[in-house]
Enzyme design. Structure first.
Site: not given
Length: 212
Positions: A96, A98-100
């Site tokens: 996803t 923001t996570c990546s």
């Protein structure tokens, strides 16, 4: 008598006229109704909560991951924290945005600084299966800076009360984890930075560095 009668009728006429003039139906102006306004502040309710808090012992749970030899392994909270300083951070989902782009890369970038300040374990936890976590690790070229752990069934996430229901989203993520970062010493939570849902404001590696 006739004069008195006439005066009485005149008084009645004046009184009736006065009463009618104050009757509310006299006005013919159209008054537009004001729009209804709804405020969520009437019943304030914080959605930032968890069953775990600072001072609590992290409940034991089992995670899975692929080692460098591509073998599926398991580890436990106890293995990762007993007699150690550990940082756990959780993301709503592998791959996803923001996570990546921010959360995981931030901890990879700051891993040397964190370890220089005494951190023994840096682990990223997500409610994804181990195969997805392996592919995500390879996609971002993560080596041994951060351990990517699968909480596939969400057991650990539920145990600490950090579930995030994303089943109503078009992408159909289902039950995931809230975003957070926690610092633990010998399994005891010293810092817990729990975000509102998937927001990314104070669960970064930089925020953890500030408290070390």
């Amino acid at each position: 008598m006739a004069a008195s009668f006439s005066i009485s009728r005149l008084s009645l006429s004046i009184s009736s006229s006065s009463a009618l003039s104050s009757f509310p139906f006299k006005s013919h102006r159209c008054i537009s109704p004001k729009p209804l306004r709804f405020s969520s502040s009437a019943t304030p309710k914080s959605t930032i909560s968890a069953s775990i808090s600072v001072g609590d012992k992290i409940p034991d749970s089992t995670f899975s991951y692929f080692d460098p030899a591509d073998e599926l392994q398991t580890t436990t909270v106890s293995d990762l924290t007993k007699g150690k300083k550990a940082v756990f951070f959780a993301v709503p989902g592998a791959f996803t945005p923001t996570c990546s782009q921010k959360h995981l890369p931030g901890f990879v970038e700051k891993s040397a600084e964190l370890k220089a300040k005494g951190i023994d374990t840096i682990a990223c936890i997500s409610v994804n299966d181990a195969f997805v976590m392996k592919a995500w690790k390879e996609n971002l070229n993560v080596e041994d800076e951060v351990l990517l752990l699968s909480d596939g069934n969400g057991d650990f996430t539920r145990a600490i009360g950090c579930e995030l229901d994303l089943s109503d989203k078009p992408v159909g993520l289902g039950m995931r984890s809230r975003r957070y970062a926690l610092l633990a010493e010998d399994g005891i939570v010293k810092v817990l930075n729990l975000e509102e849902g998937g927001s990314f404001t104070f669960s970064s590696a930089e925020e953890i560095l500030k408290v070390l």
